[in-house]
Design an enzyme around this catalytic site. Structure first.
Site, PDB file in Angstrom:
ATOM      1  N   ASP A 183       7.195  -6.478 -11.184  1.00  0.00           N
ATOM      2  CA  ASP A 183       6.847  -7.305 -10.108  1.00  0.00           C
ATOM      3  C   ASP A 183       7.584  -8.617  -9.832  1.00  0.00           C
ATOM      4  O   ASP A 183       7.658  -9.463 -10.689  1.00  0.00           O
ATOM      5  CB  ASP A 183       5.462  -7.589 -10.181  1.00  0.00           C
ATOM      6  CG  ASP A 183       4.361  -6.445 -10.046  1.00  0.00           C
ATOM      7  OD1 ASP A 183       4.843  -5.565  -9.724  1.00  0.00           O
ATOM      8  OD2 ASP A 183       3.020  -6.689 -10.196  1.00  0.00           O
ATOM      9  N   GLY A 200       0.953  -1.137  -0.018  1.00  0.00           N
ATOM     10  CA  GLY A 200      -0.013  -0.085   0.150  1.00  0.00           C
ATOM     11  C   GLY A 200       0.700   1.027   0.081  1.00  0.00           C
ATOM     12  O   GLY A 200       1.708   1.414  -0.818  1.00  0.00           O
ATOM     13  N   HIS A 239       8.983  -4.481  -6.031  1.00  0.00           N
ATOM     14  CA  HIS A 239       8.740  -3.712  -7.248  1.00  0.00           C
ATOM     15  C   HIS A 239       8.824  -2.248  -7.056  1.00  0.00           C
ATOM     16  O   HIS A 239       9.218  -1.927  -5.971  1.00  0.00           O
ATOM     17  CB  HIS A 239       7.506  -4.034  -8.013  1.00  0.00           C
ATOM     18  CG  HIS A 239       5.955  -3.607  -7.235  1.00  0.00           C
ATOM     19  ND1 HIS A 239       4.992  -3.826  -7.641  1.00  0.00           N
ATOM     20  CD2 HIS A 239       6.109  -2.936  -5.951  1.00  0.00           C
ATOM     21  CE1 HIS A 239       4.107  -3.148  -6.777  1.00  0.00           C
ATOM     22  NE2 HIS A 239       4.878  -2.724  -5.887  1.00  0.00           N
ATOM     23  N   SER A 261       5.043  -5.694  -2.012  1.00  0.00           N
ATOM     24  CA  SER A 261       5.336  -4.452  -2.027  1.00  0.00           C
ATOM     25  C   SER A 261       5.806  -3.743  -0.690  1.00  0.00           C
ATOM     26  O   SER A 261       6.720  -4.111  -0.185  1.00  0.00           O
ATOM     27  CB  SER A 261       3.870  -3.652  -2.609  1.00  0.00           C
ATOM     28  OG  SER A 261       4.162  -2.372  -2.942  1.00  0.00           O
ATOM     29  N   MET A 262       4.933  -2.794  -0.304  1.00  0.00           N
ATOM     30  CA  MET A 262       5.300  -2.372   1.303  1.00  0.00           C
ATOM     31  C   MET A 262       5.307  -3.447   2.291  1.00  0.00           C
ATOM     32  O   MET A 262       6.231  -3.320   3.228  1.00  0.00           O
ATOM     33  CB  MET A 262       4.626  -1.070   1.522  1.00  0.00           C
ATOM     34  CG  MET A 262       4.932   0.200   1.114  1.00  0.00           C
ATOM     35  SD  MET A 262       6.703   0.736   1.044  1.00  0.00           S
ATOM     36  CE  MET A 262       7.013   0.755   2.911  1.00  0.00           C
TER      37      MET A 262
END
Length: 227
Positions: free
Chosen positions: A202, A99, A153, A128-129
């Site tokens: 990704d 997010g 990513h 991600s985060m």
């Protein structure tokens, strides 16, 4: 969510310029920290027994997108645990698509600020985060289940308005991207150039790949007494 408001595609790490919870304690995790693959999953007793605040168990879930609201609740819990028993391990289970970058950095900053080591665990996926938060856990105590995945990513964002505003926003987004790359480099022992190259698309990693890359330290394997 930041993905909605700031133009990131689904699953992308969203740059957010303005911008859970408790299960059972796992203090015996320290007992197995010396092994790359842990064949004693029951040693950690992963079955949750509560949702909500439980200071005695010092266990947290991050099982939703990283947002300002999620970050507030998580940081409040981290600071509460630190106040109650400084230096005592906190266990953070990560199962999130990621997010908001700013929100995620607020979490990792808090993890680094407090004296209590934060042991992190990837369940399902940490993307991600979520991957950044996982990797920011206490070195030697970052765990992953054997069929879980980690994804890193590039950040993604959006901007509008005047050309001056576009330049200012791009500069801010670039700074945030550099902060994340530098953080991942410190956490994994890799160079920022390696992080940038690995994050061009990704990059989904299975447990062994995430371990080899330096995002986690140990794989929690099946108990030897189980079929």
């Amino acid at each position: 969510m930041c993905d909605k408001y700031f133009g990131a595609a689904p699953g992308q790490r969203a740059i957010c310029p303005i911008d859970s919870m408790m299960t059972h304690n796992h203090t015996r995790a320290e007992h197995i920290a010396g092994h790359d693959s842990v064949s004693d999953l029951d040693e950690l007793d992963l079955e949750p027994n509560a949702v909500g605040g439980d200071v005695g168990h010092r266990t947290l879930w991050l099982n939703e997108p990283v947002s300002p609201a999620t970050t507030q609740r998580l940081i409040e819990a981290l600071l509460r645990f630190e106040s109650d028993a400084p230096g005592t391990p906190i266990h953070l289970y990560v199962y999130t698509p990621g997010g908001c970058v700013v929100s995620g950095l607020a979490i990792t900053d808090t993890m680094r600020h407090i004296s209590s080591p934060v042991f992190t665990y990837a369940l399902g996926f940490a993307a991600s985060m979520g991957a950044v938060i996982l990797a920011a856990g206490q070195k030697g105590h970052r765990y992953i289940l054997p069929n879980s995945f980690v994804m890193i990513h590039q950040a993604s964002g959006n901007a509008g308005g005047t050309m001056e505003n576009l330049r200012a926003t791009l500069a801010f987004q670039t700074k945030l991207e550099d902060e994340v790359d530098n953080l991942l480099a410190r956490c994994t022992g890799r160079t920022t150039e390696e992080i940038r190259e690995a994050s061009r698309v990704d990059n989904w990693m299975a447990a062994r790949q995430a371990q080899a890359f330096g995002l986690v330290d140990h794989i929690l394997d099946r108990h030897p007494d189980k079929n």
